[in-house]
Design a protein around this motif. Structure first.
Motif, short mmCIF file in Angstrom:
data_model
loop_
_atom_site.label_atom_id
_atom_site.label_comp_id
_atom_site.label_asym_id
_atom_site.label_seq_id
_atom_site.Cartn_x
_atom_site.Cartn_y
_atom_site.Cartn_z
N ALA A 151 0.86 -1.19 0.00
CA ALA A 151 0.00 0.00 0.00
C ALA A 151 0.90 1.24 0.00
N PRO A 152 1.34 1.69 -1.16
CA PRO A 152 2.38 2.72 -1.23
C PRO A 152 1.90 4.17 -1.16
N LEU A 153 0.61 4.42 -1.07
CA LEU A 153 0.13 5.80 -1.11
C LEU A 153 0.07 6.41 0.28
N ASN A 154 0.65 7.58 0.46
CA ASN A 154 0.58 8.29 1.72
C ASN A 154 -0.63 9.20 1.72
N PRO A 155 -1.40 9.22 2.82
CA PRO A 155 -2.60 10.06 2.86
C PRO A 155 -2.24 11.55 2.86
N THR A 156 -3.12 12.35 2.30
CA THR A 156 -2.91 13.80 2.27
C THR A 156 -4.07 14.53 2.91
N SER A 157 -4.67 13.93 3.91
CA SER A 157 -5.83 14.49 4.59
C SER A 157 -5.44 15.00 5.97
N LEU A 158 -6.18 16.00 6.46
CA LEU A 158 -5.97 16.44 7.83
C LEU A 158 -6.31 15.34 8.82
N ALA A 159 -7.18 14.42 8.42
CA ALA A 159 -7.53 13.30 9.29
C ALA A 159 -6.30 12.46 9.63
N GLU A 160 -5.30 12.52 8.78
CA GLU A 160 -4.06 11.79 9.04
C GLU A 160 -3.44 12.24 10.36
N PHE A 161 -3.54 13.52 10.68
CA PHE A 161 -2.93 14.06 11.89
C PHE A 161 -3.92 14.18 13.04
N ALA A 162 -5.18 14.47 12.75
CA ALA A 162 -6.15 14.76 13.79
C ALA A 162 -6.85 13.54 14.34
N ILE A 163 -7.02 12.51 13.54
CA ILE A 163 -7.78 11.34 13.97
C ILE A 163 -6.83 10.15 14.00
N PRO A 164 -6.45 9.67 15.18
CA PRO A 164 -5.48 8.57 15.25
C PRO A 164 -5.89 7.33 14.45
N GLY B 193 -1.79 2.82 -23.34
CA GLY B 193 -2.75 3.86 -23.70
C GLY B 193 -2.20 5.23 -23.34
N ARG B 194 -3.00 6.07 -22.68
CA ARG B 194 -2.54 7.39 -22.25
C ARG B 194 -1.86 7.35 -20.89
N GLY B 195 -1.86 6.19 -20.22
CA GLY B 195 -1.31 6.09 -18.87
C GLY B 195 -0.10 5.19 -18.79
N ASN B 196 0.27 4.87 -17.57
CA ASN B 196 1.43 4.03 -17.32
C ASN B 196 1.04 2.81 -16.50
N PHE B 197 1.59 1.66 -16.86
CA PHE B 197 1.35 0.41 -16.16
C PHE B 197 2.59 0.07 -15.35
N ALA C 237 -0.40 -1.68 -10.93
CA ALA C 237 -0.96 -0.33 -10.84
C ALA C 237 -1.06 0.30 -12.23
N TYR C 238 -2.10 1.10 -12.42
CA TYR C 238 -2.27 1.85 -13.65
C TYR C 238 -2.47 3.31 -13.27
N SER C 239 -1.65 4.18 -13.80
CA SER C 239 -1.72 5.62 -13.51
C SER C 239 -2.10 6.37 -14.76
N LEU C 240 -3.05 7.29 -14.61
CA LEU C 240 -3.53 8.08 -15.73
C LEU C 240 -3.50 9.55 -15.34
N PRO C 241 -2.78 10.38 -16.09
CA PRO C 241 -2.75 11.80 -15.76
C PRO C 241 -4.11 12.45 -16.03
N THR C 242 -4.55 13.27 -15.07
CA THR C 242 -5.77 14.05 -15.25
C THR C 242 -5.36 15.49 -15.46
N THR D 254 -2.47 13.01 -10.98
CA THR D 254 -2.40 11.69 -11.59
C THR D 254 -3.27 10.74 -10.77
N ALA D 255 -4.20 10.07 -11.42
CA ALA D 255 -5.06 9.09 -10.77
C ALA D 255 -4.41 7.71 -10.90
N THR D 256 -4.37 6.97 -9.81
CA THR D 256 -3.76 5.63 -9.80
C THR D 256 -4.73 4.62 -9.23
N VAL D 257 -4.85 3.49 -9.91
CA VAL D 257 -5.64 2.36 -9.43
C VAL D 257 -4.68 1.19 -9.30
#
Length: 147
Positions: free
Chosen positions: A30-43, A67-71, A111-116, A120-123
């Motif tokens: 699970a390589p994605l780091n959260p970017t929400s305030l909940a990361e700091f405020a809600i344990p 296609g237009r993205g990266n695998f 993973a598949y990443s597509l620039p918006t 960049t959106a990644t699934v």
């Protein structure tokens, strides 16, 4: 064996579509780091996204344009530590359930990443497998998947 207290230390070789890496780095599960305030405020949200595990590993990656993205396909053999650490910290690491399992942990991720427009959106789909052994006659295999 003494534990080296280091966050990240690895060597990496990159080619056009392939990469090899060895050392201590973030797990690929699970390589994605959260970017929400909940990361700091809600344990309870502090571990959303990345599992905050940096572990010794040997990793390979294959990447290409699709296609237009990266695998991206990653696979790794990791230190089999499954988090069953003793209550008291010691610099001498004792073999516990993960190490007694006798095999490295294995992870893979697609993973598949597509620039918006501005991001960049990644699934991704990832899996983890390891064995654990609490005592001589008991062996347990565990696996997890995330998407």
């Amino acid at each position: 064996m003494d534990l080296v207290r280091v966050r990240l230390a690895y060597g990496r070789m990159d080619w056009t579509h392939f990469a090899l890496e060895a050392g201590q780095d973030w797990v690929i599960f699970a390589p994605l780091n959260p970017t929400s305030l909940a990361e700091f405020a809600i344990p309870s949200m502090s571990a959303s996204g990345n599992l905050w595990i940096r572990t010794p590993q040997v990793r390979a990656e294959w990447k290409d344009t699709l296609g237009r993205g990266n695998f991206l396909w990653q696979w790794a053999a990791l230190d089999p530590n499954i988090g069953d650490n003793p209550a008291a910290y010691s610099v001498a690491r004792q073999p516990l359930a993960g190490e007694l399992g006798g095999l490295p942990a294995v992870e893979t991720r697609f993973a598949y990443s597509l620039p918006t427009s501005d991001r960049t959106a990644t699934v991704g789909l990832s899996a983890h497998w390891n064995t654990a052994k609490k005592h001589r006659n008991h062996r347990k295999r565990t696996s997890r998947a995330q998407f």
